[in-house]
Structure formats: structure tokens, C-alpha cells
Design an enzyme around this catalytic site. Structure first.
Site, PDB file in Angstrom:
ATOM      1  N   GLU A 243      -0.643  -0.683   6.076  1.00 20.89           N
ATOM      2  CA  GLU A 243       0.977  -0.022   6.546  1.00 20.89           C
ATOM      3  C   GLU A 243       1.073   1.971   6.950  1.00 20.89           C
ATOM      4  OE1 GLU A 243       4.319   1.481   8.431  1.00 20.89           O
ATOM      5  OE2 GLU A 243       3.913   2.393   6.090  1.00 20.89           O
TER       6      GLU A 243
ATOM      7  N   ASP B 121       0.501  -1.329   0.255  1.00 24.52           N
ATOM      8  CA  ASP B 121      -0.720   0.060   0.083  1.00 24.52           C
ATOM      9  C   ASP B 121       0.794   1.158   0.355  1.00 24.52           C
ATOM     10  OD1 ASP B 121       0.402  -0.691   3.005  1.00 24.52           O
ATOM     11  OD2 ASP B 121      -0.396   1.083   3.429  1.00 24.52           O
TER      12      ASP B 121
END
Length: 454
Positions: free
Chosen positions: A156, A92
Site C-alpha cells: 500500500e 507493509d
């Protein structure tokens, strides 16, 4: 770089690495479905899973984590009785921010002036490619000498803790003798660095209400309590005149004893405008790695365009507090909440919501894994010795893994050196750093396996 079979193999794989990073960067995998389609993150997770399967990983799985995102897991068996090493990255990314400010499209890997530009190129899609390169180089030169677990997180950057919660509920999954977190970076391009400390973090939404609705500023301004003014006064209480963070009861005088950060270098790295002063006091390393830092990330207010002459009834903000090693994040949150309540002016109504948190981290730099990494870095970066630095950012998973596996040795490396401009526009990665760190990781795995045989 000296002639070494591992180095030669990694060099030959760099064109493939560029193509793969280009494919991975193309996914708009921001784990915020209000901004980007969830399908983009799902497609990126599928790409990572397919890449692991192609390298012979077993038990490849898309893990549905409690925050609604997916982390990708795989296991590559090594020799009998070999140690197990966990390799971490995340797919991500941060949103591109002002896309018009990007010189080239944010989600299109573009080569320019010797660097590869694109969102996630360094943080941290490049970290996953780094792991692949290291493993491929080992496979081509006698095989991978350790058992390898790979975990690639899907949220994250959001700080929502999905993988931490999943790992806690399945403690056997990520158990390892050593962990390599590929989400840090060298202190300077060409200077091999491991990151030994991370600040923790907390995110708070703050909302102030003062009126039943907006009022005409001419008729009521001067006596009606303005929620926007109250918010500005409250946020200002979090900083001293010199810009130092001031949260009542939270210590802010710790000193960093390791690698120092020259002020001139920091001003250049941070692109501080000429004549503008830095904030805080103490050394730059003190301020970045050893002390708390509050940042107002966003203010919920009307834009200039379309603004009306009103006294505002409500105002809100998103506040971040970075927490240094040695401070418990939960305790820091209590202090921050108490500070905000104590400094809210005019008895305005205050609402506080904790939307994210993670503990600070401090590694044991005397562990055998650090000796193996130092040897690897010296070989991959001729003439350079491994440096140990802190990092002001947070990787909450580190503390989860430390809690679950207290005997595991933890090392943080990666591609996010200052020129990478992670989280900013025009993020980029140095292909030379990708190559050298891939060699480093491969040599580390060889050294670590050998150290465990002695």
C-alpha cells in the site's frame, strides 16, 4: 469505557495485542527491495497468515499480486444468511527515514510515555491487530455475527497497485456488503472519527537534460544551460507565491463543509516552527481535504559532500500530486504533464514517467453502516459523538472496491491520529485508541448484523 462484556474482553487481551504488535513491527517490511530484503515482507505476510489460521479463518492464502508483493486473504464464516464484512489493513510500512532520529529503534516496539513506538505501529500493522482484537472479543462473547473476509495488503505504501490489479482480475474474492478500512484515524485522540473522503494521488518522475555532460562552472557557467537550475525553475512553477498549488487548468478553490481543523491545532500537529507561515489560502480543511496539493518528494542531485564546481547536465525529481474528490486522477495527470512541458525553461529536454496513481474517494455517509458505526462509537467513547472528516492521504484500493462492488458500504477508521506521526520518525500508537477502536469495531459488527436482520 462503560462496563460491557466486549470492552472487558478487549481490555483483557491488550497484553497479548502488545506482544503480537511487537512481533509484527519487528519485520522490516518495506516493499522496496532496493532498500530492504524481500524476505522481510514475505516473513511478515507469513506471520499475518498464521494469525488468521489461528483464529479459525478458512481459505487463508498468500496472493501473489502483479507488483511482486503478497497480500494475505482469509475467510471466517458466520451465521447462515448473515451479511459479509471485509476488513482491510496493510502490513507493509514506510522506510524509517533517518534512523538516528528515532529515540528508540524503528523496528522494535517500545513503550514510552503511554504510547507504543515503532514503524507501522499505527500505519498499519496496528490496524491488523485492531481487527484481531475485535474478532477475538466477539468469539469470546457469543461468536462473530457476520461473515468476515480479511485482506492485508503488502504494498500500500508504495502505490504500485498490486492488490487493486489482483482484485480487479478476481472480482468475486473481496465481494462484501460492507467494508471497514482500518487505515485511517481519529481526528484527535479520544474523538471517534470516520473518514469520508480521501484525496487521490499521482507520482511522477521528472528528468531534465541540457548538456552532453557536466561542465566547469567557471568556464561555461552563465551561458551553458544548467539542468539543475532548469529543474528548480520548473518545480517553482507548481506553486503560487503564497504556496498554493498551481497546476494549469486544475481547480484549487473547493471548500470543505464538514468538520473544521483549527489553525493552532494544525500548527501544533504539524510541528510548524515558530514564526514560519503556513502555505496556501482558505481554511485548513479546505487545503487538506478539498484541494489539490503538489509536493516535491525528492531531487536527484549531488550531495553537498563531494560536490564539484559544475554546471549540471541532468537533474531529476519525484513529484507527488494529491487530487481532491471530484477530480479524476487521470485527467489531473494530463494537466500536470502539460503544465510541466509548458513551463520547462530554455527548451530543455524533459522526460516524464508516471510511477503511481490512485483515484480520490468519497463515501456515502447516509448508508445504514454509518448508523451502526455511530452507535458503536458512542458506546466505546462515552460522551462523544461520531465525527466525519476528510483525509489528505490516499488509499487507492477504496476506489477499486467501490468500482467492483458499488452497493458495498465503505467505512474508514484506524489508529493514525495526529500524535501517531505516521510516515515520520518516532511513529507511535496509543494503546487506549487501539483498545477503544477494537471495541468500536466489535460493536459495529454486532450492530450491522442486527440491522440486516430487521
Amino acid at each position: 469505557m462503560p462496563s460491557h462484556p466486549i470492552a472487558e474482553t478487549v481490555a483483557s487481551l491488550m497484553p497479548r495485542a502488545k506482544q503480537e504488535l511487537s512481533e509484527l513491527v519487528a519485520f522490516q517490511s518495506v516493499a522496496d527491495w532496493a532498500q530492504f530484503p524481500q524476505s522481510e515482507s514475505r516473513a511478515a505476510a507469513d506471520w499475518v497468515a498464521d494469525a488468521l489460521r489461528a483464529e479459525g479463518f478458512q481459505d487463508v492464502a498468500l496472493l501473489d499480486t502483479p507488483d511482486g508483493t503478497q497480500s494475505v486473504y482469509g475467510f471466517l464464516p458466520g451465521p447462515v444468511d448473515a451479511p459479509t464484512v471485509l476488513l482491510y489493513a496493510h502490513y507493509d510500512v514506510q522506510p524509517p527515514l533517518d534512523e538516528a532520529a528515532w529515540i528508540s529503534p524503528a523496528f522494535e516496539l517500545t513503550e514510552r510515555d503511554g504510547r507504543w513506538y515503532g514503524r507501522g505501529a499505527a500505519d498499519c500493522k496496528g490496524g491488523f491487530i485492531l481487527h484481531l482484537l475485535a474478532l477475538r472479543a466477539l468469539q469470546a462473547n457469543g461468536g462473530v455475527p457476520v461473515n468476515v473476509k480479511v485482506i492485508v495488503e503488502g504494498s500500500e505504501e508504495q502505490g504500485t497497485g498490486g492488490l487493486q490489479q489482483y482484485a480487479t482480475a478476481h472480482p468475486e474474492l473481496l465481494a462484501a456488503d460492507a467494508v471497514v478500512i482500518g487505515d485511517a484515524g481519529n481526528f484527535r485522540t479520544g474523538l471517534p472519527t470516520v473518514t469520508a473522503t480521501l484525496r487521490g494521488m499521482c507520482l511522477l518522475k521528472v528528468k531534465i537534460d541540457t548538456l552532453g555532460g557536466n561542465l566547469h562552472s567557471g568556464m561555461f557557467g552563465g551561458a551553458a544551460p544548467d539542468a539543475m537550475a532548469a529543474l528548480i525553475q520548473l518545480l517553482a512553477s507548481l506553486r503560487a507565491p503564497d504556496g498554493s498549488t498551481t497546476v494549469d487548468g486544475l481547480a484549487s478553490d473547493a471548500v470543505w463543509e464538514g468538520l473544521q481543523y483549527p489553525e493552532a491545532d494544525f500548527r501544533s500537529d504539524a510541528k510548524v516552527l515558530d514564526g514560519v507561515e503556513l502555505i496556501g489560502e482558505g481554511s485548513i480543511a479546505d487545503r487538506l481535504w478539498a484541494r489539490p496539493a503538489v509536493t516535491v518528494l525528492a531531487i536527484d542531485s549531488p550531495p553537498l559532500v563531494g560536490a564539484t564546481p559544475s554546471v549540471h547536465a541532468s537533474a531529476g525529481a519525484l513529484v507527488s500530486l494529491r487530487v481532491p474528490p471530484g477530480v479524476d486522477t487521470a485527467e489531473a495527470i494530463k494537466l500536470l504533464e502539460a503544465h510541466l512541458m509548458a513551463h520547462t525553461p530554455w527548451k530543455a529536454r524533459l522526460e516524464i514517467e508516471v510511477v503511481g496513481q490512485g483515484q480520490p474517494f468519497q463515501a456515502d455517509t447516509d448508508s445504514p453502516a454509518y448508523a451502526s458505526m455511530a452507535e458503536a462509537m458512542k458506546a466505546a467513547y462515552p460522551g462523544q459523538e461520531m465525527q466525519i472528516s476528510g483525509m489528505g492521504g490516499s488509499i487507492p484500493l477504496c476506489n477499486t472496491l467501490t468500482s467492483l462492488y458499488p452497493d458495498a458500504e465503505m467505512l474508514l477508521i484506524g489508529l493514525s491520529e495526529p500524535e501517531a506521526q505516521i510516515h515520520a520518525v518516532n511513529e507511535s500508537v496509543s494503546p487506549e485508541e487501539l483498545e477503544r477502536l477494537s471495541v468500536t469495531e466489535a460493536l459495529f459488527l454486532l450492530n450491522y448484523a442486527e440491522s440486516k436482520r430487521v
